[in-house]
Write a protein that holds these residues in place. Structure first.
Motif, PDB file in Angstrom:
ATOM      1  N   LYS A   1       0.831  -1.211   0.000  1.00 28.34           N
ATOM      2  CA  LYS A   1       0.000   0.000   0.000  1.00 28.34           C
ATOM      3  C   LYS A   1       0.861   1.255   0.000  1.00 28.34           C
ATOM      4  N   VAL A   2       1.955   1.248   0.753  1.00 30.95           N
ATOM      5  CA  VAL A   2       2.841   2.413   0.809  1.00 30.95           C
ATOM      6  C   VAL A   2       3.527   2.615  -0.538  1.00 30.95           C
ATOM      7  N   LEU A   3       3.993   1.523  -1.140  1.00 27.35           N
ATOM      8  CA  LEU A   3       4.626   1.636  -2.459  1.00 27.35           C
ATOM      9  C   LEU A   3       3.646   2.146  -3.509  1.00 27.35           C
ATOM     10  N   GLU A   4       2.415   1.689  -3.424  1.00 32.09           N
ATOM     11  CA  GLU A   4       1.402   2.151  -4.376  1.00 32.09           C
ATOM     12  C   GLU A   4       1.163   3.651  -4.247  1.00 32.09           C
ATOM     13  N   LEU A   5       1.031   4.135  -3.021  1.00 30.17           N
ATOM     14  CA  LEU A   5       0.817   5.571  -2.822  1.00 30.17           C
ATOM     15  C   LEU A   5       2.006   6.389  -3.304  1.00 30.17           C
ATOM     16  N   CYS A   6       3.212   5.911  -3.071  1.00 29.56           N
ATOM     17  CA  CYS A   6       4.404   6.646  -3.518  1.00 29.56           C
ATOM     18  C   CYS A   6       4.464   6.718  -5.037  1.00 29.56           C
ATOM     19  N   ILE A   7       4.147   5.609  -5.712  1.00 30.39           N
ATOM     20  CA  ILE A   7       4.165   5.605  -7.183  1.00 30.39           C
ATOM     21  C   ILE A   7       3.129   6.586  -7.732  1.00 30.39           C
ATOM     22  N   LEU A   8       1.919   6.539  -7.179  1.00 29.68           N
ATOM     23  CA  LEU A   8       0.865   7.440  -7.660  1.00 29.68           C
ATOM     24  C   LEU A   8       1.193   8.902  -7.361  1.00 29.68           C
ATOM     25  N   LEU A   9       1.777   9.150  -6.197  1.00 26.01           N
ATOM     26  CA  LEU A   9       2.103  10.527  -5.827  1.00 26.01           C
ATOM     27  C   LEU A   9       3.149  11.116  -6.755  1.00 26.01           C
ATOM     28  N   TYR A  10       4.254  10.414  -6.961  1.00 29.00           N
ATOM     29  CA  TYR A  10       5.315  10.967  -7.801  1.00 29.00           C
ATOM     30  C   TYR A  10       4.949  10.962  -9.276  1.00 29.00           C
ATOM     31  N   SER A  11       4.025  10.120  -9.658  1.00 32.32           N
ATOM     32  CA  SER A  11       3.516  10.199 -11.025  1.00 32.32           C
ATOM     33  C   SER A  11       2.626  11.421 -11.210  1.00 32.32           C
ATOM     34  N   LYS A  12       1.851  11.748 -10.169  1.00 33.61           N
ATOM     35  CA  LYS A  12       0.963  12.914 -10.265  1.00 33.61           C
ATOM     36  C   LYS A  12       1.750  14.211 -10.342  1.00 33.61           C
ATOM     37  N   VAL A  13       2.856  14.294  -9.629  1.00 37.70           N
ATOM     38  CA  VAL A  13       3.669  15.518  -9.657  1.00 37.70           C
ATOM     39  C   VAL A  13       4.694  15.483 -10.793  1.00 37.70           C
ATOM     40  N   ARG A  14       4.590  14.488 -11.657  1.00 35.06           N
ATOM     41  CA  ARG A  14       5.445  14.355 -12.848  1.00 35.06           C
ATOM     42  C   ARG A  14       6.922  14.201 -12.492  1.00 35.06           C
ATOM     43  N   GLU A  15       7.162  13.406 -11.476  1.00 31.03           N
ATOM     44  CA  GLU A  15       8.525  13.058 -11.087  1.00 31.03           C
ATOM     45  C   GLU A  15       8.643  11.537 -10.948  1.00 31.03           C
ATOM     46  N   PRO A  16       8.315  10.781 -12.006  1.00 29.48           N
ATOM     47  CA  PRO A  16       8.327   9.315 -11.863  1.00 29.48           C
ATOM     48  C   PRO A  16       9.721   8.726 -11.688  1.00 29.48           C
ATOM     49  N   GLN A  17      10.758   9.451 -12.084  1.00 27.52           N
ATOM     50  CA  GLN A  17      12.109   8.923 -11.948  1.00 27.52           C
ATOM     51  C   GLN A  17      12.516   8.725 -10.494  1.00 27.52           C
ATOM     52  N   VAL A  18      11.819   9.381  -9.573  1.00 29.61           N
ATOM     53  CA  VAL A  18      12.133   9.205  -8.160  1.00 29.61           C
ATOM     54  C   VAL A  18      11.875   7.764  -7.724  1.00 29.61           C
ATOM     55  N   MET A  19      10.844   7.144  -8.300  1.00 31.19           N
ATOM     56  CA  MET A  19      10.475   5.782  -7.920  1.00 31.19           C
ATOM     57  C   MET A  19      11.116   4.722  -8.794  1.00 31.19           C
ATOM     58  N   LEU A  20      12.007   5.089  -9.670  1.00 27.32           N
ATOM     59  CA  LEU A  20      12.585   4.124 -10.606  1.00 27.32           C
ATOM     60  C   LEU A  20      13.395   3.055  -9.873  1.00 27.32           C
ATOM     61  N   GLU A  21      14.345   3.469  -9.073  1.00 27.74           N
ATOM     62  CA  GLU A  21      15.194   2.508  -8.371  1.00 27.74           C
ATOM     63  C   GLU A  21      14.431   1.778  -7.275  1.00 27.74           C
ATOM     64  N   VAL A  22      13.591   2.495  -6.543  1.00 27.46           N
ATOM     65  CA  VAL A  22      12.843   1.886  -5.451  1.00 27.46           C
ATOM     66  C   VAL A  22      11.901   0.803  -5.975  1.00 27.46           C
ATOM     67  N   GLY A  23      11.158   1.131  -7.021  1.00 29.04           N
ATOM     68  CA  GLY A  23      10.244   0.148  -7.596  1.00 29.04           C
ATOM     69  C   GLY A  23      10.960  -1.051  -8.186  1.00 29.04           C
ATOM     70  N   ASN A  24      12.105  -0.798  -8.812  1.00 32.85           N
ATOM     71  CA  ASN A  24      12.871  -1.896  -9.403  1.00 32.85           C
ATOM     72  C   ASN A  24      13.370  -2.859  -8.330  1.00 32.85           C
ATOM     73  N   LEU A  25      13.878  -2.312  -7.231  1.00 33.67           N
ATOM     74  CA  LEU A  25      14.354  -3.168  -6.143  1.00 33.67           C
ATOM     75  C   LEU A  25      13.207  -3.948  -5.500  1.00 33.67           C
ATOM     76  N   TRP A  26      12.074  -3.300  -5.334  1.00 32.54           N
ATOM     77  CA  TRP A  26      10.936  -3.975  -4.701  1.00 32.54           C
ATOM     78  C   TRP A  26      10.419  -5.103  -5.583  1.00 32.54           C
ATOM     79  N   LEU A  27      10.300  -4.855  -6.875  1.00 35.92           N
ATOM     80  CA  LEU A  27       9.732  -5.862  -7.770  1.00 35.92           C
ATOM     81  C   LEU A  27      10.673  -7.030  -8.026  1.00 35.92           C
ATOM     82  N   ARG A  28      11.955  -6.850  -7.897  1.00 37.25           N
ATOM     83  CA  ARG A  28      12.911  -7.928  -8.125  1.00 37.25           C
ATOM     84  C   ARG A  28      13.195  -8.739  -6.857  1.00 37.25           C
ATOM     85  N   ASP A  29      12.621  -8.346  -5.758  1.00 38.49           N
ATOM     86  CA  ASP A  29      12.818  -9.096  -4.522  1.00 38.49           C
ATOM     87  C   ASP A  29      11.982 -10.383  -4.562  1.00 38.49           C
TER      88      ASP A  29
END
Length: 235
Positions: free
Chosen positions: A43-71
């Motif tokens: 739930k926290v990861l989902e909110l972070c992705i949606l938040l930074y996508s809304k403010v047009r800064e998706p690159q902030v979640m690039l590394e975090v999302g990649n690490l989470w999904l490859r775990d």
């Protein structure tokens, strides 16, 4: 449980920071409590992705999302498929990371073959749109550069015309200066100096100043007029 309470409090904190327009602090604030991107709740990861996508800064979640999904632990979670889709749509595709998106889709066990083909088709369509936008952007930049060059060319032509007219004016003024008698110019300069400085020519203390004035005038005369066109000096 305590983990659920912690997750709920983090969700409230994320919403509060977003409402206060402090969204830049969200990810670092969340990682203070979970210490690693792999440990973030879905739930926290989902909110972070949606938040930074809304403010047009998706690159902030690039590394975090990649690490989470490859775990490997996160791949067994029931929310993994929806988070992977969210990460593709809001992070990878807007950033043009198509190869990475295809790799994640092919390596996801939560998708069946039909879902994988659907996601791969979406990635292909996004790649085509990205290519078209890049071509249009490059064409617009070329047109802008061509317009800028034409404007600069017109300005340089006008500047050249102005400089030509200025050179002619200076040449005309110099020709008029050649016609001025040297003694009259020296006398006028001396009188102007006497009036401005209020110097008494009869005073012995004024002789060094008068001598320096004559020397300065002679140096200026030699610097301005060339030897070929210099008028004769009659003392």
């Amino acid at each position: 449980s305590s983990a659920e309470v912690k997750c709920s409090l983090c969700v409230v904190g994320i919403q509060a920071l977003a409402e206060m327009n402090r969204w830049r602090e969200v990810l670092s604030w969340v990682l203070q409590y979970y210490h690693a991107p792999e440990h973030l709740p879905p739930k926290v990861l989902e909110l972070c992705i949606l938040l930074y996508s809304k403010v047009r800064e998706p690159q902030v979640m690039l590394e975090v999302g990649n690490l989470w999904l490859r775990d490997q632990t996160n791949k067994s979670l029931p929310e993994y498929g929806s988070l992977l889709e969210l990460y593709l749509v809001h992070v990878l595709l807007p950033l043009g990371r198509f190869e990475e998106a295809e790799e994640l889709v092919r390596g996801c066990d939560a998708f069946d073959s039909q879902q994988q083909q659907a996601f791969l088709g979406t990635i292909c369509e996004s790649r085509c749109q990205w290519t078209q936008q890049e071509e249009m952007r490059s064409a617009a930049e070329e047109q802008r550069e061509a317009a800028t060059e034409s404007v600069l060319g017109a300005l340089s032509q006008k500047l050249l015309t102005v400089l030509t007219l200025l050179r002619r004016a200076l040449r005309s003024m110099s020709s008029h200066f050649y016609l001025l008698p040297y003694k009259k110019m020296l006398l006028a300069t001396f009188l102007l100096y006497v009036v401005v400085v209020r110097l008494d020519p009869a005073s012995p203390t004024s002789l060094p100043f008068i001598y320096k004035l004559v020397q300065l005038f002679r140096q200026a005369w030699a610097a301005v007029f060339s030897p070929v066109h210099r008028p004769p000096v009659q003392d």
